[in-house]
Design a protein around this motif. Structure first.
Motif, PDB file in Angstrom:
ATOM      1  N   LEU A 275      97.131  76.788 -41.020  1.00 22.70           N
ATOM      2  CA  LEU A 275      97.261  75.339 -41.162  1.00 22.70           C
ATOM      3  C   LEU A 275      96.945  74.646 -39.835  1.00 22.70           C
ATOM      4  N   SER A 276      96.181  73.588 -39.926  1.00 21.30           N
ATOM      5  CA  SER A 276      95.788  72.836 -38.728  1.00 21.30           C
ATOM      6  C   SER A 276      96.673  71.593 -38.607  1.00 21.30           C
ATOM      7  N   MET A 277      97.381  71.471 -37.459  1.00 19.88           N
ATOM      8  CA  MET A 277      98.277  70.325 -37.264  1.00 19.88           C
ATOM      9  C   MET A 277      97.561  68.979 -37.362  1.00 19.88           C
ATOM     10  N   PRO A 278      96.386  68.799 -36.699  1.00 17.54           N
ATOM     11  CA  PRO A 278      95.717  67.493 -36.844  1.00 17.54           C
ATOM     12  C   PRO A 278      95.403  67.166 -38.304  1.00 17.54           C
ATOM     13  N   MET A 279      94.944  68.183 -39.064  1.00 20.75           N
ATOM     14  CA  MET A 279      94.611  67.947 -40.468  1.00 20.75           C
ATOM     15  C   MET A 279      95.870  67.598 -41.272  1.00 20.75           C
ATOM     16  N   LEU A 280      96.985  68.298 -40.985  1.00 18.69           N
ATOM     17  CA  LEU A 280      98.236  68.002 -41.700  1.00 18.69           C
ATOM     18  C   LEU A 280      98.684  66.567 -41.441  1.00 18.69           C
ATOM     19  N   ILE A 281      98.561  66.140 -40.183  1.00 18.44           N
ATOM     20  CA  ILE A 281      99.007  64.786 -39.839  1.00 18.44           C
ATOM     21  C   ILE A 281      98.083  63.734 -40.457  1.00 18.44           C
ATOM     22  N   ILE A 282      96.766  64.001 -40.413  1.00 14.08           N
ATOM     23  CA  ILE A 282      95.807  63.084 -41.052  1.00 14.08           C
ATOM     24  C   ILE A 282      96.119  62.960 -42.549  1.00 14.08           C
ATOM     25  N   PHE A 283      96.392  64.112 -43.192  1.00 15.17           N
ATOM     26  CA  PHE A 283      96.696  64.107 -44.617  1.00 15.17           C
ATOM     27  C   PHE A 283      97.984  63.325 -44.891  1.00 15.17           C
ATOM     28  N   PHE A 284      99.027  63.605 -44.096  1.00 11.85           N
ATOM     29  CA  PHE A 284     100.318  62.929 -44.268  1.00 11.85           C
ATOM     30  C   PHE A 284     100.165  61.406 -44.139  1.00 11.85           C
ATOM     31  N   VAL A 285      99.480  60.956 -43.085  1.00 19.29           N
ATOM     32  CA  VAL A 285      99.290  59.515 -42.883  1.00 19.29           C
ATOM     33  C   VAL A 285      98.489  58.925 -44.043  1.00 19.29           C
ATOM     34  N   GLY A 286      97.470  59.653 -44.500  1.00 21.46           N
ATOM     35  CA  GLY A 286      96.665  59.209 -45.643  1.00 21.46           C
ATOM     36  C   GLY A 286      97.510  59.016 -46.889  1.00 21.46           C
ATOM     37  N   ILE A 287      98.414  59.961 -47.143  1.00 24.18           N
ATOM     38  CA  ILE A 287      99.287  59.875 -48.328  1.00 24.18           C
ATOM     39  C   ILE A 287     100.226  58.667 -48.220  1.00 24.18           C
ATOM     40  N   VAL A 288     100.733  58.403 -47.008  1.00 23.97           N
ATOM     41  CA  VAL A 288     101.599  57.229 -46.810  1.00 23.97           C
ATOM     42  C   VAL A 288     100.807  55.944 -47.122  1.00 23.97           C
ATOM     43  N   PHE A 289      99.538  55.900 -46.692  1.00 21.76           N
ATOM     44  CA  PHE A 289      98.690  54.745 -47.024  1.00 21.76           C
ATOM     45  C   PHE A 289      98.472  54.626 -48.542  1.00 21.76           C
ATOM     46  N   TRP A 290      98.245  55.752 -49.216  1.00 20.84           N
ATOM     47  CA  TRP A 290      98.092  55.717 -50.683  1.00 20.84           C
ATOM     48  C   TRP A 290      99.364  55.192 -51.341  1.00 20.84           C
TER      49      TRP A 290
ATOM     50  N   PHE B 130      90.611  67.116 -46.336  1.00 18.51           N
ATOM     51  CA  PHE B 130      90.260  68.165 -47.292  1.00 18.51           C
ATOM     52  C   PHE B 130      88.950  68.864 -46.899  1.00 18.51           C
ATOM     53  N   LEU B 131      88.082  68.171 -46.160  1.00 12.44           N
ATOM     54  CA  LEU B 131      86.748  68.703 -45.862  1.00 12.44           C
ATOM     55  C   LEU B 131      86.753  69.996 -45.032  1.00 12.44           C
ATOM     56  N   PRO B 132      87.627  70.135 -44.010  1.00 10.46           N
ATOM     57  CA  PRO B 132      87.594  71.372 -43.214  1.00 10.46           C
ATOM     58  C   PRO B 132      87.853  72.618 -44.062  1.00 10.46           C
ATOM     59  N   GLN B 133      88.701  72.478 -45.097  1.00 11.90           N
ATOM     60  CA  GLN B 133      88.956  73.610 -45.987  1.00 11.90           C
ATOM     61  C   GLN B 133      87.674  74.030 -46.706  1.00 11.90           C
ATOM     62  N   VAL B 134      86.942  73.041 -47.188  1.00 14.31           N
ATOM     63  CA  VAL B 134      85.699  73.313 -47.914  1.00 14.31           C
ATOM     64  C   VAL B 134      84.683  73.963 -46.970  1.00 14.31           C
ATOM     65  N   TYR B 135      84.581  73.414 -45.758  1.00 10.02           N
ATOM     66  CA  TYR B 135      83.634  73.934 -44.776  1.00 10.02           C
ATOM     67  C   TYR B 135      83.981  75.370 -44.385  1.00 10.02           C
ATOM     68  N   LYS B 136      85.288  75.607 -44.148  1.00 13.15           N
ATOM     69  CA  LYS B 136      85.754  76.931 -43.749  1.00 13.15           C
ATOM     70  C   LYS B 136      85.457  77.969 -44.846  1.00 13.15           C
ATOM     71  N   THR B 137      85.702  77.596 -46.084  1.00 13.29           N
ATOM     72  CA  THR B 137      85.472  78.511 -47.209  1.00 13.29           C
ATOM     73  C   THR B 137      83.983  78.788 -47.370  1.00 13.29           C
ATOM     74  N   TRP B 138      83.161  77.777 -47.181  1.00  8.04           N
ATOM     75  CA  TRP B 138      81.718  77.904 -47.302  1.00  8.04           C
ATOM     76  C   TRP B 138      81.190  78.844 -46.226  1.00  8.04           C
ATOM     77  N   LYS B 139      81.687  78.685 -44.977  1.00  5.13           N
ATOM     78  CA  LYS B 139      81.210  79.495 -43.871  1.00  5.13           C
ATOM     79  C   LYS B 139      81.709  80.932 -43.948  1.00  5.13           C
ATOM     80  N   THR B 140      82.998  81.124 -44.206  1.00  3.95           N
ATOM     81  CA  THR B 140      83.606  82.452 -44.138  1.00  3.95           C
ATOM     82  C   THR B 140      83.456  83.231 -45.440  1.00  3.95           C
ATOM     83  N   LYS B 141      83.204  82.520 -46.535  1.00  2.00           N
ATOM     84  CA  LYS B 141      83.193  83.130 -47.869  1.00  2.00           C
ATOM     85  C   LYS B 141      84.515  83.845 -48.173  1.00  2.00           C
ATOM     86  N   ASP B 142      85.565  83.504 -47.400  1.00  6.44           N
ATOM     87  CA  ASP B 142      86.885  84.103 -47.625  1.00  6.44           C
ATOM     88  C   ASP B 142      87.661  83.236 -48.612  1.00  6.44           C
ATOM     89  N   VAL B 143      87.759  83.710 -49.835  1.00  8.94           N
ATOM     90  CA  VAL B 143      88.450  82.945 -50.885  1.00  8.94           C
ATOM     91  C   VAL B 143      89.763  83.623 -51.287  1.00  8.94           C
TER      92      VAL B 143
END
Lengths: 88, 88
Positions: free
Chosen positions: A37-52, B21-34
């Motif tokens: 899990l990436s902390m920046p991505m988690l925080i971006i997601f969390f803030v996005g959900i609060v905006f939604w 959500f995009l980094p997950q898609v990119y990571k899966t595309w690059k690593t083919k680790d599903v």
């Protein structure tokens, strides 16, 4: 379409996307493995959900308020787990 | 609140959650680790997003239509990667 039917569509959406997110939270809680899990991505997601959630209130959408209230909590839990279990 | 301001809130939400959500898609595309992805969960999520998209059209919400159009494509890509790269 009748607004009740529209809200049913929204609630189906809310239940599906909220349910799809729960196994990740459960898995992280159980395994304490936060390496993937990436902390920046988690925080971006969390803030996005609060905006939604705020947007859902303004749009007077019960489905969005329901879904994003739950996901605000679950995504905050992921941020907390990442902070707590991250290897220093 | 002025409806333009509400839509700005929605677009901020759309950009944040879509971007997270995009980094997950990119990571899966690059690593083919599903291996860490669950097909039932991916399908539940994909169907949920399609329902949000339909709901967004009925609620006449540009933010929801924008965000869920992109996420329909990216979540479908994850379903496709899972199907294609899964070890048989």
């Amino acid at each position: 379409m009748n607004s009740n039917y529209i809200e049913i569509l929204g609630f189906i959406a809310a239940i599906l996307t909220t349910a799809a997110f729960l196994p990740q939270v459960y898995k992280t809680w159980k395994t304490k493995d936060v390496s993937g899990l990436s902390m920046p991505m988690l925080i971006i997601f969390f803030v996005g959900i609060v905006f939604w959630l705020i947007y859902g209130f303004y749009k007077e959408s019960p489905s969005m308020i329901f879904a994003n209230s739950i996901t605000t909590i679950t995504s905050f839990m992921l941020v907390y787990f990442k902070f707590k279990y991250e290897k220093r």
